[in-house]
Design a protein around this motif. Structure first.
Motif, PDB file in Angstrom:
ATOM      1  N   ARG A 190       0.785  -1.058   0.021  1.00 21.65           N
ATOM      2  CA  ARG A 190       0.113   0.040  -0.141  1.00 21.65           C
ATOM      3  C   ARG A 190       0.974   1.181  -0.066  1.00 21.65           C
ATOM      4  NH1 ARG A 190      -5.101   1.979   0.942  1.00 21.65           N
ATOM      5  NH2 ARG A 190      -5.480   3.377   2.543  1.00 21.65           N
ATOM      6  N   TRP A 191       0.432   2.171  -0.627  1.00 21.83           N
ATOM      7  CA  TRP A 191       1.023   3.490  -0.564  1.00 21.83           C
ATOM      8  C   TRP A 191       0.443   4.421   0.748  1.00 21.83           C
ATOM      9  CZ3 TRP A 191       0.636   7.793  -4.778  1.00 21.83           C
ATOM     10  CH2 TRP A 191       1.351   8.939  -4.754  1.00 21.83           C
ATOM     11  N   SER A 192       1.085   4.550   1.743  1.00 26.18           N
ATOM     12  CA  SER A 192       2.371   3.778   2.176  1.00 26.18           C
ATOM     13  C   SER A 192       1.711   3.391   3.607  1.00 26.18           C
ATOM     14  CB  SER A 192       3.345   4.826   2.426  1.00 26.18           C
ATOM     15  OG  SER A 192       4.034   5.117   1.287  1.00 26.18           O
ATOM     16  N   VAL A 238      10.411  14.948  -9.350  1.00 27.81           N
ATOM     17  CA  VAL A 238       9.624  13.550  -9.241  1.00 27.81           C
ATOM     18  C   VAL A 238       9.262  13.770  -7.951  1.00 27.81           C
ATOM     19  CG1 VAL A 238       9.402  10.978 -10.110  1.00 27.81           C
ATOM     20  CG2 VAL A 238      11.216  12.671 -10.814  1.00 27.81           C
ATOM     21  N   TRP A 239       8.952  12.617  -6.908  1.00 27.11           N
ATOM     22  CA  TRP A 239       8.758  12.884  -5.653  1.00 27.11           C
ATOM     23  C   TRP A 239       9.436  13.715  -4.971  1.00 27.11           C
ATOM     24  CZ3 TRP A 239       3.981  11.136  -6.362  1.00 27.11           C
ATOM     25  CH2 TRP A 239       3.663   9.889  -7.063  1.00 27.11           C
ATOM     26  N   PRO A 240      10.989  13.623  -4.919  1.00 25.51           N
ATOM     27  CA  PRO A 240      11.574  14.377  -3.997  1.00 25.51           C
ATOM     28  C   PRO A 240      11.831  15.682  -4.430  1.00 25.51           C
ATOM     29  CG  PRO A 240      12.859  12.457  -5.112  1.00 25.51           C
ATOM     30  CD  PRO A 240      11.387  12.619  -5.622  1.00 25.51           C
ATOM     31  N   VAL A 292      13.337  -5.704  -4.106  1.00 31.16           N
ATOM     32  CA  VAL A 292      13.446  -4.101  -4.336  1.00 31.16           C
ATOM     33  C   VAL A 292      12.390  -4.080  -5.534  1.00 31.16           C
ATOM     34  CG1 VAL A 292      14.708  -1.985  -5.148  1.00 31.16           C
ATOM     35  CG2 VAL A 292      15.723  -3.798  -3.510  1.00 31.16           C
ATOM     36  N   TRP A 293      11.721  -2.954  -5.213  1.00 26.28           N
ATOM     37  CA  TRP A 293      10.360  -2.721  -6.177  1.00 26.28           C
ATOM     38  C   TRP A 293      10.839  -1.259  -6.960  1.00 26.28           C
ATOM     39  CZ3 TRP A 293       5.664  -0.083  -3.297  1.00 26.28           C
ATOM     40  CH2 TRP A 293       4.721   0.376  -4.455  1.00 26.28           C
ATOM     41  N   ASN A 294      11.223  -1.543  -8.171  1.00 23.43           N
ATOM     42  CA  ASN A 294      11.555  -0.324  -8.940  1.00 23.43           C
ATOM     43  C   ASN A 294      10.645   0.216  -9.789  1.00 23.43           C
ATOM     44  OD1 ASN A 294      14.971  -1.019  -9.641  1.00 23.43           O
ATOM     45  ND2 ASN A 294      13.860  -2.873  -8.847  1.00 23.43           N
ATOM     46  N   ASP A 295      10.517   1.688  -9.518  1.00 26.87           N
ATOM     47  CA  ASP A 295       9.171   2.318 -10.016  1.00 26.87           C
ATOM     48  C   ASP A 295       9.608   3.227 -10.762  1.00 26.87           C
ATOM     49  OD1 ASP A 295       6.778   2.984 -10.311  1.00 26.87           O
ATOM     50  OD2 ASP A 295       6.335   3.938  -8.548  1.00 26.87           O
ATOM     51  N   MET A 296       8.737   4.042 -11.356  1.00 22.89           N
ATOM     52  CA  MET A 296       8.984   5.607 -12.142  1.00 22.89           C
ATOM     53  C   MET A 296      10.124   5.381 -13.219  1.00 22.89           C
ATOM     54  SD  MET A 296       6.470   7.162 -10.472  1.00 22.89           S
ATOM     55  CE  MET A 296       6.879   8.893 -10.484  1.00 22.89           C
ATOM     56  N   ASN A 297      10.447   4.216 -13.731  1.00 17.63           N
ATOM     57  CA  ASN A 297      11.669   4.134 -14.454  1.00 17.63           C
ATOM     58  C   ASN A 297      11.176   4.186 -15.949  1.00 17.63           C
ATOM     59  OD1 ASN A 297      10.295   1.536 -14.330  1.00 17.63           O
ATOM     60  ND2 ASN A 297      12.177   0.251 -13.511  1.00 17.63           N
ATOM     61  N   VAL A 353       7.350  -8.054 -13.160  1.00 20.27           N
ATOM     62  CA  VAL A 353       6.612  -6.943 -13.535  1.00 20.27           C
ATOM     63  C   VAL A 353       5.141  -6.782 -12.786  1.00 20.27           C
ATOM     64  CG1 VAL A 353       7.903  -6.597 -15.547  1.00 20.27           C
ATOM     65  CG2 VAL A 353       5.564  -7.510 -15.618  1.00 20.27           C
ATOM     66  N   TRP A 354       4.696  -5.783 -12.531  1.00 19.26           N
ATOM     67  CA  TRP A 354       3.272  -5.469 -12.508  1.00 19.26           C
ATOM     68  C   TRP A 354       2.704  -4.362 -13.160  1.00 19.26           C
ATOM     69  CZ3 TRP A 354       6.191  -1.508 -10.328  1.00 19.26           C
ATOM     70  CH2 TRP A 354       5.544  -0.457 -10.021  1.00 19.26           C
ATOM     71  N   THR A 355       1.581  -4.544 -13.549  1.00 18.14           N
ATOM     72  CA  THR A 355       0.930  -3.837 -14.667  1.00 18.14           C
ATOM     73  C   THR A 355       0.638  -2.302 -14.396  1.00 18.14           C
ATOM     74  OG1 THR A 355      -1.353  -4.241 -13.976  1.00 18.14           O
ATOM     75  CG2 THR A 355      -0.385  -5.748 -15.814  1.00 18.14           C
ATOM     76  N   GLY A 356       1.187  -1.905 -13.197  1.00 18.10           N
ATOM     77  CA  GLY A 356       1.043  -0.399 -12.966  1.00 18.10           C
ATOM     78  C   GLY A 356      -0.180   0.027 -12.302  1.00 18.10           C
ATOM     79  N   ASP A 357      -0.484   1.487 -12.594  1.00 16.72           N
ATOM     80  CA  ASP A 357      -1.604   2.072 -11.981  1.00 16.72           C
ATOM     81  C   ASP A 357      -2.905   1.878 -12.448  1.00 16.72           C
ATOM     82  OD1 ASP A 357       0.370   3.089 -10.155  1.00 16.72           O
ATOM     83  OD2 ASP A 357       0.471   5.173 -10.816  1.00 16.72           O
ATOM     84  N   ASN A 358      -3.584   0.531 -11.971  1.00 17.68           N
ATOM     85  CA  ASN A 358      -4.886   0.444 -12.661  1.00 17.68           C
ATOM     86  C   ASN A 358      -5.849   1.107 -11.416  1.00 17.68           C
ATOM     87  OD1 ASN A 358      -4.581  -1.303 -10.441  1.00 17.68           O
ATOM     88  ND2 ASN A 358      -4.681  -3.191 -11.561  1.00 17.68           N
ATOM     89  N   VAL A 382      11.287  -3.040  -0.484  1.00 15.24           N
ATOM     90  CA  VAL A 382      10.873  -1.418  -0.372  1.00 15.24           C
ATOM     91  C   VAL A 382      11.115  -0.999  -1.757  1.00 15.24           C
ATOM     92  CG1 VAL A 382      12.344  -1.306   1.683  1.00 15.24           C
ATOM     93  CG2 VAL A 382      13.610  -1.171  -0.203  1.00 15.24           C
ATOM     94  N   ILE A 383      10.733   0.131  -1.972  1.00 16.05           N
ATOM     95  CA  ILE A 383      10.276   0.816  -3.357  1.00 16.05           C
ATOM     96  C   ILE A 383      11.827   1.644  -3.394  1.00 16.05           C
ATOM     97  CG2 ILE A 383       9.424   3.131  -2.622  1.00 16.05           C
ATOM     98  CD1 ILE A 383       7.748   2.875  -4.993  1.00 16.05           C
ATOM     99  N   ILE A 384      12.231   1.714  -4.882  1.00 16.96           N
ATOM    100  CA  ILE A 384      13.263   2.691  -5.147  1.00 16.96           C
ATOM    101  C   ILE A 384      13.032   3.237  -6.497  1.00 16.96           C
ATOM    102  CG2 ILE A 384      15.679   2.763  -6.199  1.00 16.96           C
ATOM    103  CD1 ILE A 384      15.776   2.465  -3.143  1.00 16.96           C
TER     104      ILE A 384
END
Ligand code: GLC
Length: 818
Positions: free
Chosen positions: A288-290, A390-392, A424-429, A499-504, A353-355
């Motif tokens: 979950r975020w977060s 981006v987020w930061p 490790v979960w690689n996002d926004m890439n 992989v996951w299918t993203g923001d559904n 964890v996400i990166i």
């Protein structure tokens, strides 16, 4: 984003070589001299160097490479000079063809392997492929062509083939549309697609590989080109299929079937398969975020155990970081991460964890400082740093196409691994940048020494990020298998990540879409895939969430995830009856882990996809080209998720053969549609007659207890059928040294007897000693059992007419008779 989409085959686009017409519509830079489309002319001779054949029309050169008996690669060099051999998609092109020959007559040059022929027509340079029975499977509709790119140099490159009246197309990764791609047009440009919709294109991934089926014969085309690429499957013109790219080389692999399964397996020969993941990765994952602060995380973990709902992993989204700075912890929320992760681990939870790739521009932040000093961040054409929000906040971005940067990034995980993080979960890439979408085209990339602009590197950026993560973790974790997940990817990303299918979205439409996307990803080389169960944004009700858990139970990667502004979304969040049904399905997931693990091994070792749409099971049946709700999970279990609210029953097509209803054990003859009841507690599940499905006891997490006995669910058949069962340590790479056990079961039956045989390969010995057998569907009352030649008496037939007994795992042959 600038869109250079052009219509390759419009009559208006066809220009003779010497035609100097100014083509405004295709010219990306207004006012600069014309772009002229040029076509291959006439091949005048063919030269052979080893497994490569070269043909020229004077200036342009075509290279035909025999890769295997079933795979031939075609490349075009408009001015006779090929680019250096380099591909992120195909890391090693090993020539494995047994024999190949060049033949010439008045009309054509022909390169043949024992299995396929590549014909190059003398009159016009048309290239076509045929099989050894002279069935033409693929043929150019116009010669390969190109246009000079005046803005960047290089060429736009085009290939147009004919499209049969009933030809169907599959593949292309994660496109959110019908499974059959016929009549549609697509573009590949990795895109952050929050709350994407049906038919939205492009979204997160670029998999320029399609599978065609025409007149019962299947072939594939892998257009290994990382630039923005386009595919048209009879959309613009019914009888033409085109693929083209905004740069790079026209380089494609023709991959022969004749079965779709052969095409997918052969595609994996080129692009690789997923290494074996740690066994725990097949459990249920909660995200979950977060989840923060620590108390929230531990409460979620505790509730799983109290509710007795199995779970193996808990995810920390961006809020675990200090100001979203990668590789840091927010000490207010997580004062002692190592202690928390250790406590979670003691209760059977892995922490993932996400990166993100965006590194905050901050001279007091060690990752930024190091990257800056080493000049590891991407730069624009005039040497300014590539900056974006981006987020930061303001960020710079590592150039993951530089091997030195990848090594540095991989090493940054040392601290997280030391803290106990397991994945490790690689996002926004894609890479994703707020406001602008992504990087501008002029950003430069090292591209493993084959330098290029972002036009060339964009679609591989995410894949190289997760590669760097995976390789770094693998080094740091020594012989332990890393677990990674990524959003963006290019062909071959399966070598490094799930992989996951993203923001559904939490809608029934997205449940349907997810079902199709998972099948499509699986047949496009990415078998280790999952959706955000429940939908990322929006609010599912209990029914939708439960139906999604039911689909997720059979997704190779099973994770629930939701956006932070939604209501709580754990398997118990909707009360009864949902909690109990969710538990029942998650338990089923755990029981079937040995089956999924064995199926994964088949993927890893042999390149079989895990989820197989019906068209892959039975391509002879043309209605299957349009059936997209059902799939088989491996080759033994057929799943038909329930995709409509309030559905009481639904039609399920069963391929020919005998099938057992998983819940009732009723035997149903396939080759037809059947109506199946779909109360909320079940979805249609059928097991192929002749299957032996291994089952582990339910545990709250993988490895919770020592396995003392493995259940073998045997389904009688009156024909010979094979199954197999893979086991190993589940967390090391010892399988690369043959430390695994691959058991093969062969069953055979007739009206009065039934036999089960076991054979073994590999050097691993599981610790349990016993199998407990259930044999369903025997057409006779068993009165005699012989095991390895000796009479065996200790068996019983239960009220459901199922034969039950236990025996040593080392049996060789069991004979059951009337
Ligand atoms: C992106 C991801 C989503 C994640 C969010 C915050 O939208 O796709 O899964 O939760 O970023 O990190």
């Amino acid at each position: 984003m600038e869109d250079n989409t052009i219509d390759p085959e419009l009559e208006s686009n066809k220009i003779a070589e010497d035609d100097d017409t100014f083509q405004h519509i295709n010219n990306p830079i207004v006012g600069i001299k014309p772009i002229i489309k040029k076509y291959l002319g006439v091949p005048n001779h063919a030269d052979q160097i080893g497994n490569k054949f070269f043909l020229t029309d004077g200036e342009a050169k075509v290279e035909i490479t025999v890769v295997t008996d079933q795979i031939i690669r075609v490349r075009l060099a408009p001015h006779g000079v090929f680019l250096e051999e380099f591909s992120y998609g195909v890391p090693k092109l090993v020539q494995k063809a047994t024999a190949f020959t060049l033949f010439e007559n008045d009309t054509e040059f022909r390169v043949s392997t024992g299995v396929i022929n590549c014909h190059i027509r003398k009159a016009d340079f048309f290239i076509s492929f045929s099989d050894s029975n002279d069935n033409v499977t693929s043929t150019d509709a116009v010669p390969m062509h190109w246009e000079e790119n005046v803005a960047f140099g290089g060429y736009y490159v085009f290939c147009t083939k004919t499209c049969g009246p009933k030809e169907s197309f599959f593949g292309l990764g994660d496109k959110p549309t019908e499974l059959n791609l016929r009549g549609k047009r697509f573009v590949n440009w990795n895109t952050d697609a929050y709350s994407f919709q049906w038919n939205q294109d492009p979204i997160y991934r670029t998999i320029p590989f399609y599978i065609s089926i025409n007149e019962g014969i299947s072939h594939g085309i892998f257009f290994d080109n990382t630039y923005k690429s386009h595919f048209d499957f009879g959309s613009e013109e019914k009888n033409k299929t085109s693929f083209w790219a905004d740069g790079g080389e026209l380089q494609y692999y023709y991959i022969h079937g004749p079965h779709m399964m052969d095409v997918v397996k052969n595609y994996h020969i080129l692009t690789g398969t997923h290494p074996m993941p740690p066994l725990w990765a097949f459990g249920y994952h909660q995200c979950r975020w977060s989840y923060y602060p620590e108390a929230k995380v531990t409460k979620i973990a505790k509730t799983f155990r109290e509710q007795k709902i199995p779970c193996d992993a808990i995810y920390l989204d961006i809020d675990y970081m200090d100001g979203y700075r990668c590789f840091t912890w927010n000490k207010k929320y997580f004062p002692d991460p190592k202690k928390m992760v250790k406590e979670l681990a003691a209760d059977g939870f892995k922490t993932v964890v996400i990166i993100d790739p965006g590194i905050r521009v901050d001279d007091n932040y060690w990752v930024f400082k190091e990257g800056k000093e080493k000049r590891y961040f991407c730069r624009r054409s005039d040497d300014y740093f590539m900056e974006g929000h981006v987020w930061p906040g303001r960020c710079q971005f590592p150039d993951f196409t530089n091997p030195e940067v990848r090594e540095w990034w991989g090493g940054l995980f040392e601290g997280l691994v030391e803290t106990g993080v397991a994945g490790v979960w690689n996002d926004m890439n894609e890479p994703a940048v707020f406001g602008t979408g992504s990087f501008p085209d002029d950003v430069r990339h090292q591209y493993d020494g084959h330098r290029g602009s972002h036009r060339k590197a964009h679609n591989v950026y995410g894949m190289q990020m997760v590669r760097s993560t995976y390789e770094g973790l693998r080094t740091i974790m020594k012989n332990k298998r890393p677990f990674t997940i990524t959003r963006a990817g290019y062909s071959g990303v399966q070598r490094y990540s799930s992989v996951w299918t993203g923001d559904n979205v939490a809608t029934w439409e997205h449940l349907k879409l997810g079902n199709v996307q998972l099948q499509r990803l699986s047949m496009s080389g990415i078998s280790f895939c999952g959706t955000d169960i429940g939908g990322f944004s929006g609010e599912p009700d209990g029914e939708l969430f439960t139906r999604w858990i039911q689909l997720g139970t059979f997704a190779p990667f099973m994770r629930a995830h939701s956006a932070g502004d939604t209501k709580e979304r754990e398997p118990w969040s909707f009360g009864e009856p949902y909690t109990s049904i969710n538990r029942k399905f998650i338990e089923l997931r755990y029981k079937l882990i040995p089956y999924l693990y064995s199926t994964f091994w088949e993927h890893h070792r042999y390149g079989f996809p895990i989820l197989r749409p019906l068209v892959m099971q039975e391509q002879i049946e043309s209605d299957n080209y349009f059936r997209q709700d059902e799939f088989t999970y491996g080759d033994k279990i057929l799943i038909c998720p329930v995709l409509e609210p309030g559905q009481k029953s639904r039609k399920v097509y069963l391929p020919t053969g005998k099938w057992y209803n998983f819940w009732t054990l009723e035997v149903v003859e396939g080759g037809k549609e059947v109506e199946v009841l779909t109360p909320l507690e079940t979805i249609p599940i059928f097991v192929k007659a002749g299957s032996v499905i291994p089952e582990y006891p339910v545990m709250q997490y993988v490895g919770e207890k020592e396995i003392e006995e493995v259940k073998l669910n045997v389904y009688y058949s009156d024909y010979v059928a094979n199954s197999f069962f893979f086991e190993d340590y589940g967390e090391t790479f010892a399988y690369e040294q043959d430390i695994y056990s691959e058991k093969k079961f062969a069953v055979d039956g007739n009206k009065t007897s039934f036999s089960i045989q076991q054979s073994l390969e590999g050097l691993y010995t599981p610790r349990y000693e016993t199998y407990s057998f259930t044999v369903s569907g025997l057409p006779f009352k068993p009165s005699k059992i012989t095991i390895d030649g000796k009479a065996f008496k200790d068996f019983a037939v239960n009220a459901d007419k199922i034969l039950e007994f236990k025996y040593s795992k080392n049996f060789k042959k069991i004979e059951i008779s009337k």
